[in-house]
Every structure is written in structure tokens, then in C-alpha cells.
Design a protein around this motif. Structure first.
Motif, PDB file in Angstrom:
ATOM      1  N   ALA A 129      26.245 -18.915  -3.814  1.00 35.16           N
ATOM      2  CA  ALA A 129      26.986 -18.510  -2.612  1.00 35.16           C
ATOM      3  C   ALA A 129      28.379 -18.012  -2.986  1.00 35.16           C
ATOM      4  O   ALA A 129      28.859 -17.010  -2.445  1.00 35.16           O
ATOM      5  CB  ALA A 129      27.081 -19.673  -1.633  1.00 35.16           C
ATOM      6  N   TYR A 130      29.031 -18.667  -3.935  1.00 34.92           N
ATOM      7  CA  TYR A 130      30.355 -18.258  -4.388  1.00 34.92           C
ATOM      8  C   TYR A 130      30.289 -16.854  -4.989  1.00 34.92           C
ATOM      9  O   TYR A 130      31.096 -15.981  -4.651  1.00 34.92           O
ATOM     10  CB  TYR A 130      30.871 -19.264  -5.408  1.00 34.92           C
ATOM     11  CG  TYR A 130      32.295 -19.036  -5.857  1.00 34.92           C
ATOM     12  CD1 TYR A 130      33.349 -19.591  -5.152  1.00 34.92           C
ATOM     13  CD2 TYR A 130      32.583 -18.272  -6.983  1.00 34.92           C
ATOM     14  CE1 TYR A 130      34.658 -19.392  -5.550  1.00 34.92           C
ATOM     15  CE2 TYR A 130      33.893 -18.056  -7.387  1.00 34.92           C
ATOM     16  CZ  TYR A 130      34.921 -18.621  -6.670  1.00 34.92           C
ATOM     17  OH  TYR A 130      36.213 -18.411  -7.056  1.00 34.92           O
ATOM     18  N   ALA A 131      29.303 -16.645  -5.856  1.00 35.41           N
ATOM     19  CA  ALA A 131      29.142 -15.329  -6.490  1.00 35.41           C
ATOM     20  C   ALA A 131      28.839 -14.253  -5.453  1.00 35.41           C
ATOM     21  O   ALA A 131      29.358 -13.133  -5.533  1.00 35.41           O
ATOM     22  CB  ALA A 131      28.044 -15.391  -7.540  1.00 35.41           C
ATOM     23  N   THR A 132      28.027 -14.576  -4.454  1.00 31.83           N
ATOM     24  CA  THR A 132      27.699 -13.616  -3.394  1.00 31.83           C
ATOM     25  C   THR A 132      28.949 -13.225  -2.626  1.00 31.83           C
ATOM     26  O   THR A 132      29.173 -12.039  -2.347  1.00 31.83           O
ATOM     27  CB  THR A 132      26.643 -14.206  -2.436  1.00 31.83           C
ATOM     28  OG1 THR A 132      25.459 -14.477  -3.184  1.00 31.83           O
ATOM     29  CG2 THR A 132      26.329 -13.254  -1.303  1.00 31.83           C
ATOM     30  N   GLU A 133      29.768 -14.187  -2.274  1.00 26.54           N
ATOM     31  CA  GLU A 133      31.009 -13.881  -1.553  1.00 26.54           C
ATOM     32  C   GLU A 133      31.928 -13.018  -2.401  1.00 26.54           C
ATOM     33  O   GLU A 133      32.581 -12.119  -1.887  1.00 26.54           O
ATOM     34  CB  GLU A 133      31.721 -15.168  -1.131  1.00 26.54           C
ATOM     35  CG  GLU A 133      31.065 -15.889   0.014  1.00 26.54           C
ATOM     36  CD  GLU A 133      31.060 -15.088   1.304  1.00 26.54           C
ATOM     37  OE1 GLU A 133      32.033 -14.350   1.588  1.00 26.54           O
ATOM     38  OE2 GLU A 133      30.065 -15.184   2.034  1.00 26.54           O
ATOM     39  N   GLN A 134      31.967 -13.281  -3.687  1.00 24.47           N
ATOM     40  CA  GLN A 134      32.825 -12.494  -4.575  1.00 24.47           C
ATOM     41  C   GLN A 134      32.358 -11.043  -4.671  1.00 24.47           C
ATOM     42  O   GLN A 134      33.149 -10.164  -4.962  1.00 24.47           O
ATOM     43  CB  GLN A 134      32.849 -13.122  -5.979  1.00 24.47           C
ATOM     44  CG  GLN A 134      33.637 -14.405  -6.063  1.00 24.47           C
ATOM     45  CD  GLN A 134      35.129 -14.171  -5.964  1.00 24.47           C
ATOM     46  OE1 GLN A 134      35.663 -13.246  -6.558  1.00 24.47           O
ATOM     47  NE2 GLN A 134      35.808 -15.001  -5.199  1.00 24.47           N
ATOM     48  N   LYS A 135      31.077 -10.783  -4.417  1.00 24.92           N
ATOM     49  CA  LYS A 135      30.527  -9.425  -4.547  1.00 24.92           C
ATOM     50  C   LYS A 135      30.574  -8.621  -3.252  1.00 24.92           C
ATOM     51  O   LYS A 135      30.180  -7.463  -3.239  1.00 24.92           O
ATOM     52  CB  LYS A 135      29.087  -9.505  -5.051  1.00 24.92           C
ATOM     53  CG  LYS A 135      29.000 -10.007  -6.478  1.00 24.92           C
ATOM     54  CD  LYS A 135      27.573 -10.143  -6.913  1.00 24.92           C
ATOM     55  CE  LYS A 135      27.530 -10.741  -8.309  1.00 24.92           C
ATOM     56  NZ  LYS A 135      26.169 -11.015  -8.733  1.00 24.92           N
ATOM     57  N   ARG A 136      31.052  -9.190  -2.186  1.00 24.78           N
ATOM     58  CA  ARG A 136      31.126  -8.448  -0.919  1.00 24.78           C
ATOM     59  C   ARG A 136      32.030  -7.229  -1.101  1.00 24.78           C
ATOM     60  O   ARG A 136      33.017  -7.271  -1.822  1.00 24.78           O
ATOM     61  CB  ARG A 136      31.631  -9.347   0.191  1.00 24.78           C
ATOM     62  CG  ARG A 136      30.668 -10.501   0.474  1.00 24.78           C
ATOM     63  CD  ARG A 136      30.611 -10.787   1.939  1.00 24.78           C
ATOM     64  NE  ARG A 136      29.756 -11.925   2.178  1.00 24.78           N
ATOM     65  CZ  ARG A 136      28.492 -11.815   2.556  1.00 24.78           C
ATOM     66  NH1 ARG A 136      27.962 -10.635   2.745  1.00 24.78           N
ATOM     67  NH2 ARG A 136      27.771 -12.891   2.758  1.00 24.78           N
ATOM     68  N   ARG A 137      31.689  -6.142  -0.394  1.00 24.55           N
ATOM     69  CA  ARG A 137      32.360  -4.858  -0.570  1.00 24.55           C
ATOM     70  C   ARG A 137      33.874  -4.962  -0.413  1.00 24.55           C
ATOM     71  O   ARG A 137      34.627  -4.454  -1.237  1.00 24.55           O
ATOM     72  CB  ARG A 137      31.799  -3.840   0.420  1.00 24.55           C
ATOM     73  CG  ARG A 137      32.352  -2.469   0.209  1.00 24.55           C
ATOM     74  CD  ARG A 137      31.826  -1.443   1.156  1.00 24.55           C
ATOM     75  NE  ARG A 137      30.552  -1.795   1.723  1.00 24.55           N
ATOM     76  CZ  ARG A 137      30.009  -1.231   2.776  1.00 24.55           C
ATOM     77  NH1 ARG A 137      30.637  -0.257   3.376  1.00 24.55           N
ATOM     78  NH2 ARG A 137      28.850  -1.610   3.249  1.00 24.55           N
TER      79      ARG A 137
END
Length: 180
Positions: free
Chosen positions: A153-161
Motif C-alpha cells: 500500500a505504501y509503494a502504491t501511494e508513492q506511485k500515484r501520478r
């Protein structure tokens, strides 16, 4: 006009049937204690059932993090260990209730007194049960699977546009930490 009268008569018969069924239901004795005209379950027995259900639930919640859920004996053992402190809380609630009641007051309205006592006990268990849920969630949140999901989840948030321009900025770190 005639159709309206037919429908009106059918509605009246239906209302009368519902009222008759409700009268029969209200006349049923309590299945727990036998109290007359309790609609199948008196107030005190209803509170007692809810108290028991919460107690069992607390034991099962505790078992989710402290027992092998495939081992019924281990789950039952954890549930029994949880039941002991809950029963201590129940006994304390009973003593507190009895300390508030004037001598002879219970005899004048035994049905109301039983319901009030059962409700006091239920409230004691309702105050205890959330602590078992909180502990279970805390323990389950520390499992390897939960930690791995938090990292994803942390990595996903970091990859947001909108984070790509400044992935280490305060907003990005705050959102990713919240997801973690």
C-alpha cells in the motif's frame, strides 16, 4: 367503486389477521424463564442472551490472534481464558447494581429488577468486548502478511501520478504513511 370496497375489505381482513397473529405472539411465555405474556422472550432473557453472545464473541476474537484456528480445543481454551475476566466484570456489575438497590425493592417489581440487573451486566460486557477487538486488530496488524500488505500500500501511494513529481514530499510521505 365496487373494486375499491373489495380491496378495502381485503386490507381490513389482512390487518385483522396480522393483529391476531401479533396478539398470539405477545401471549407466548418467555422461552428462557417461562415468564407469561413475554412474546417468546422477556427483556431480562434478551439481555442475558446478548451478554452471552458478546462473551463468546470476545473469546473468538481473542482466539483469532492467539490460537490455531484449525484446533477447536485450542480455540475453546482461549475462549475459556477470556470468559474468566469477563465473568469477574459481570460479578462486579452485579455487586454494583445490588449496592444501588434499596432493601425490598427487588421484591416489589421482580420482573423489572431482573431486566435492570441483566441490562447492567450487559453494559459491563459491552465495555469489555471492544478491548478484545482492539487487541486482536493490533496483533493481527503485526503479522507478516499485514506488514507485506502495508508495504504494498505504501509503494502504491508513492506511485500515484501526482506524487511522481515529488515522491519524497510531505504530502506524498503523509499519504503513503497513512496507507501503511
Amino acid at each position: 367503486m365496487r373494486i375499491e370496497n373489495t380491496h378495502s375489505g381485503a386490507r381490513e381482513r389482512e390487518r385483522a389477521a396480522v393483529a391476531a397473529a401479533e396478539a398470539v405472539r405477545r401471549a407466548l411465555p418467555c422461552e428462557g424463564c417461562g415468564q407469561e405474556r413475554a412474546a417468546g422472550l422477556c427483556e431480562a432473557c434478551g439481555y442475558r442472551r446478548e451478554t452471552e453472545a458478546l462473551t463468546v464473541d470476545a473469546g473468538l476474537v481473542a482466539a483469532t490472534w492467539s490460537a490455531d484456528l484449525d484446533d477447536a480445543d485450542e480455540v475453546a481454551s482461549v475462549a475459556d481464558r477470556v470468559r474468566r475476566p469477563v465473568e469477574i466484570d459481570i460479578a462486579a456489575a452485579r455487586r454494583a447494581f445490588m449496592g444501588l438497590v434499596e432493601p425490598g425493592e427487588l421484591d416489589s417489581e421482580p420482573t423489572a429488577a431482573a431486566a435492570a440487573l441483566a441490562f447492567a451486566v450487559l453494559q459491563a460486557v459491552q465495555q469489555t468486548a471492544p478491548e478484545y477487538r482492539r487487541c486482536a486488530l493490533a496483533m493481527l496488524g503485526r503479522t507478516e502478511e499485514a506488514e507485506a500488505e502495508a508495504r504494498r500500500a505504501y509503494a502504491t501511494e508513492q506511485k500515484r501520478r501526482w506524487f511522481r513529481a515529488n515522491p519524497n514530499g510531505a504530502d506524498a510521505v503523509a499519504a503513503a504513511t497513512k496507507a501503511h
